[in-house]
Design a protein around this motif. Structure first.
Motif, short mmCIF file in Angstrom:
data_model
loop_
_atom_site.label_atom_id
_atom_site.label_comp_id
_atom_site.label_asym_id
_atom_site.label_seq_id
_atom_site.Cartn_x
_atom_site.Cartn_y
_atom_site.Cartn_z
N LEU A 189 -37.81 -42.65 -34.49
CA LEU A 189 -38.90 -43.59 -34.67
C LEU A 189 -39.57 -43.33 -36.01
O LEU A 189 -39.93 -42.20 -36.33
N TYR A 190 -39.71 -44.39 -36.80
CA TYR A 190 -40.32 -44.30 -38.12
C TYR A 190 -41.56 -45.19 -38.19
O TYR A 190 -41.80 -46.03 -37.32
N ILE A 197 -40.85 -40.30 -40.35
CA ILE A 197 -40.65 -40.19 -38.91
C ILE A 197 -42.01 -40.03 -38.22
O ILE A 197 -42.87 -39.28 -38.69
N LEU A 198 -42.21 -40.74 -37.12
CA LEU A 198 -43.47 -40.65 -36.39
C LEU A 198 -43.60 -39.30 -35.71
O LEU A 198 -42.65 -38.78 -35.11
N ALA A 199 -44.80 -38.72 -35.83
CA ALA A 199 -45.10 -37.52 -35.06
C ALA A 199 -45.23 -37.90 -33.59
O ALA A 199 -45.42 -39.07 -33.24
N LYS A 200 -45.13 -36.90 -32.71
CA LYS A 200 -45.20 -37.17 -31.28
C LYS A 200 -46.49 -37.90 -30.92
O LYS A 200 -46.49 -38.84 -30.13
N PHE A 206 -46.20 -42.08 -26.02
CA PHE A 206 -47.00 -40.87 -25.84
C PHE A 206 -48.49 -41.18 -25.94
O PHE A 206 -49.30 -40.61 -25.20
N GLN A 207 -48.86 -42.07 -26.86
CA GLN A 207 -50.27 -42.44 -26.97
C GLN A 207 -50.75 -43.09 -25.67
O GLN A 207 -51.85 -42.79 -25.19
N MET A 220 -40.53 -48.67 -36.82
CA MET A 220 -39.12 -48.97 -36.99
C MET A 220 -38.30 -48.03 -36.13
O MET A 220 -38.57 -46.83 -36.07
N ILE A 221 -37.33 -48.59 -35.40
CA ILE A 221 -36.40 -47.79 -34.59
C ILE A 221 -35.07 -47.75 -35.32
O ILE A 221 -34.51 -48.79 -35.68
N ARG A 222 -34.58 -46.53 -35.54
CA ARG A 222 -33.26 -46.35 -36.12
C ARG A 222 -32.36 -45.75 -35.05
O ARG A 222 -32.36 -44.55 -34.81
N SER A 223 -31.64 -46.63 -34.37
CA SER A 223 -30.75 -46.20 -33.30
C SER A 223 -29.47 -45.60 -33.90
O SER A 223 -28.93 -46.12 -34.87
N LYS A 224 -29.01 -44.52 -33.30
CA LYS A 224 -27.79 -43.88 -33.79
C LYS A 224 -26.54 -44.62 -33.30
O LYS A 224 -25.43 -44.30 -33.70
N GLN A 225 -26.77 -45.62 -32.42
CA GLN A 225 -25.64 -46.40 -31.92
C GLN A 225 -25.74 -47.87 -32.32
O GLN A 225 -24.85 -48.65 -32.01
#
Length: 779
Positions: A189-190, A197-200, A206-207, A220-225
């Motif tokens: 997650l960015y 990259i977003l912190a937890k 999480f929020q 932004m989501i960077r999916s590895k698939q």
């Protein structure tokens, strides 16, 4: 299917009616002409409170009191006409609640003419099927699975327990639940730019799990698939009816294509601006009434001015461009014609910076929308001063061969002479370059020029020449396309004068210019206009949808308020009637219980009003107005009617500010009301003060009551439904301070509890300073 009959009425039910009753999927029953129910189907037992038919049961016993009279009138009419009854009524359920049903009752006659009535009830609103049936779960799963937005939920420990098909596509997740430690194996997650990259603590889920409300957070989501996606995420924690936190849920909307479109639009605008400012001609954009929207650098430099000096003025009144009164009137008339859809063109004299005079070949091209309406005009001006000077010189000079060569050498734009006595064309080197002739090619051949002209423009180009000669027009002008040897197409603007040789044979001579960039700019401008119109239409549609959603939300809130308050008032009235009717039989303990019942009803009524006020904050269109804070406080204190022994002191001058009066009044009313009703003495004191902090005011309301010593209590008092007194208190709903916090923060301020107070309670809040012109800052 089992059908339950009262033994003494079995004979009234025919086999035909029994079979019909068994086949009805909704609640169904048989009853006599007196309204006595004699048989029911299984669906009856899943909802209706009355289940035992061994004793007489009347249909009227199942209805709400408010619905009884309308039913009896309709029932009497149906019996009179021996016709069906169709009405919306409420039935009492097993749980004691009531819901709306579509009630239909039809007569059934046997061979002897005796009538039996068949009734059915179809549920209105709510679930489409009966509670606890598997279809409800299937409908919910289908809704989640086929939603275009991603939905992700986790339990209280943070483990993912639900994600629909869209969310799985966004994240590249497997179908089975996974532990939080495994999330990073599938995606990263960015932030919105995709750089960090977003912190937890920044991750929306999480929020939400930490009980923070997340609204439209871009990431932004960077999916590895899969592929990168830009999303808007909104989320919140999930609680049970007892207040236990069950987990959190996040809704994600894919805005990838929207962001790409916006980036492409920005890049397109940059290219358009570069071309727009790079051309040597004057060019711009104006409204149909002549108001200048945009002008390129060439036009602005000619007038020796900046864009802000010219934009939003009628272009013939721009201070850097000086036209004669006659020319200004001509430009007004041409603009009116162009606004009706006509392409107009003329030559005008224009004086710019340093009194530079230029002859401008000026035109106005209308731009239309999809409804064929003229929405703007493109003004174009080309400085033809040198061309006109050359034409004047040629008119003065004699047109014979030895002088023609000198005239062509002076011309810089591709000069030509067309001799119609032998159909030969003489041209300069610049003319040859513009038309892309091969070096050393045969010249003076009319057909060679015509072959270069685009096939679709040849008739127009030849016609303009012939028309000039036939009508003996003094000036020839034509725009046409030329095809170069590499296949590229260029636009040519040809202009010339008609004259005659010594034998009286017609000749044309003039100049050509390459106007390809201008034509490309016109096409680009049209495309930009279309793109902007499409974007504007999309924004209007979104605005309409948002307005509709807000209207639906308001309607829903008021509907819920009405549906909640109606049974509350009925409960309160019923308790009073019971106490009055059974006054001699009700012992003191029971009276106390009835009193507690009414107090809880009053508290629920106040809670609903508080929720309505809380939901409206931020969605009401309220205008700023001048507010005398001292007068506002006086009115607020008067409306609260504090005890005479209670002192309310103002310790500092109060300002006159620009604010939304009703919101500021609600803040003071809630804080002062709390200080009065939660004080432990009748002779209490409240002190009000104001401090000017430059760009905002800080107001303080301090009392000498019991205070809030607990740190934990101080942290939660601004949360909805949080109270420090027992919930049996009628005057304390737990919404007041939450409402105050929402109002203050919505106006750009902050509110807090001053924990340094030794005794009592001190609330402080800030309000943005907007001083009203002509009013004193304090008084």
């Amino acid at each position: 299917m089992t059908v339950n009959f009262r033994p003494n009425l079995v004979e009234t039910v025919t086999n035909r009616c029994q079979k019909l009753l068994d086949r009805i999927p909704s609640i169904a029953w048989l009853m006599t002409d007196r309204g006595e129910i004699i048989a029911v189907n299984e669906q009856w037992y899943k909802y209706v409170e009355q289940q035992n038919l061994t004793e007489p049961v009347q249909i009227t016993e199942l209805l709400y009191d408010e619905d009884l009279e309308p039913f009896l009138l309709a029932w009497a009419e149906a019996q009179k006409l021996e016709d069906s009854l169709d009405k919306k009524l409420r039935l009492q359920s097993i749980s004691g609640d009531g819901e709306w049903f579509q009630i239909e009752i039809e007569p059934e006659f046997d061979e002897s003419g005796q009538v039996t009535w068949i009734g059915t009830a179809k549920r209105l609103g709510g679930e489409a099927v009966f509670p606890n049936q598997s279809q409800s779960t299937q409908f919910l799963e289908a809704l989640l699975d086929y939603a275009s937005d991603g939905i992700v939920a986790c339990d209280a420990s943070g483990q993912l327990v639900l994600f629909n098909r869209a969310a799985q596509s966004f994240h590249g997740l497997p179908p089975e639940p996974i532990n939080p430690e495994e999330w990073a194996n599938y995606y990263d997650l960015y932030d919105s730019d995709g750089l960090n990259i977003l912190a937890k603590s920044e991750i929306p889920l999480f929020q939400a799990l930490e009980e923070k409300i997340v609204i439209s957070q871009e990431m932004m989501i960077r999916s590895k698939q899969g592929k990168d996606r830009s999303l808007l995420a909104s989320g919140a924690a999930i609680y049970s009816t007892t207040g236990e936190k069950l987990g959190a849920v996040v809704l994600m909307r894919d805005i990838t294509e929207y962001k790409r479109a916006m980036t492409a639009l920005q890049q397109s605008e940059q290219k358009f601006k570069a071309i727009f400012d790079g051309v040597f001609q004057f060019i711009g954009l104006i409204k149909p009434d002549g108001t200048l929207i945009e002008a390129n650098l060439t036009a602005l430099k000619f007038g020796g001015m900046q864009a802000e000096e010219a934009i939003s003025r009628l272009f013939w009144e721009v201070p850097g461009w000086h036209f004669s009164p006659t020319t200004r009137q001509l430009l007004k008339e041409l603009t009116a014609k162009a606004a009706k859809g006509e392409f107009v063109r003329c030559e005008v004299e224009l004086t710019g910076a340093d009194n530079r005079l230029a002859i401008i070949d000026f035109s106005l091209m209308p731009i239309r929308n999809e409804h064929d309406e003229v929405i703007m005009l493109i003004p174009e001006g080309r400085d033809i001063s040198q061309l006109r000077q050359a034409e004047t010189d040629r008119n003065i000079a004699e047109y014979h061969s030895d002088r023609l060569s000198t005239a062509l050498q002076v011309a810089k734009a591709g000069a030509w002479l067309w001799d119609f006595s032998n159909q030969k064309i003489f041209w300069t080197k610049e003319f040859e370059i513009l038309l892309d002739y091969e070096p050393g090619s045969t010249k003076q051949i009319y057909s060679e020029w015509l072959e270069r002209v685009h096939p679709e423009d040849r008739e127009q180009a030849e016609g303009a020449v012939q028309d000039t000669i036939d009508r003996k027009l003094p000036t020839y002008r034509c725009e046409y396309r030329i095809i170069h040897r590499d296949g590229q197409i260029h636009w040519i603007d040809a202009i010339g004068d008609l004259h005659y040789d010594d034998q009286g044979n017609p000749q044309l001579s003039g100049l050509i210019h390459d106007i390809t960039e201008r034509k490309q700019l016109e096409l680009l401008s049209q495309k930009q206009t279309t793109d902007l119109q499409n974007l504007n239409s999309s924004l209007i549609l979104i605005q309409q949808q948002l307005k509709k959603q807000n209207e639906e939300l308001d309607s829903f809130v008021h509907m819920v308020s009405h549906d909640l308050k109606s049974p509350l008032r009925a409960i309160a009235n019923l308790s009073i009637w019971i106490e009055e009717d059974l006054s001699s039989q009700v012992d003191p303990g029971s009276k106390h219980q009835l009193l507690l019942l009414r107090q809880r009803v009053q508290r629920m009524d106040a809670l609903i009003d508080g929720l309505l006020s809380y939901s409206k904050v931020g969605r009401q269109a309220l205008e700023q107005e001048s507010v005398d804070v001292a007068q506002l406080l006086s009115e607020t204190i008067d409306s609260l009617s504090p005890p005479e022994s209670f002192d309310i002191d103002i310790l500092s001058p109060l300002p006159v500010i620009m604010a939304r009066k009703i919101l500021l009044s609600q803040v003071f009313a809630n804080l002062l009301s709390n200080a009065i009703k939660h004080h432990d003495r009748a002779d209490g004191r409240v002190a009000i003060s104001a401090k000017d902090l430059g760009d905002h005011y800080q107001f303080s309301i301090a009392d000498d009551g019991p205070g809030i010593p607990s740190i934990e209590d101080q942290k939660r008092i601004f949360e909805v439904f949080q109270t420090l007194k027992p919930s049996t208190s009628n005057e304390n709903t737990g919404i007041g301070l939450a409402l105050v916090k929402k109002i203050v923060e919505g106006e750009g301020g902050e509110i807090w509890l001053d924990s340094q107070q030794v005794k009592g309670t001190c609330f402080c809040f800030t309000w943005a300073y907007r001083s009203s012109p002509g009013l004193p800052k304090h008084h």
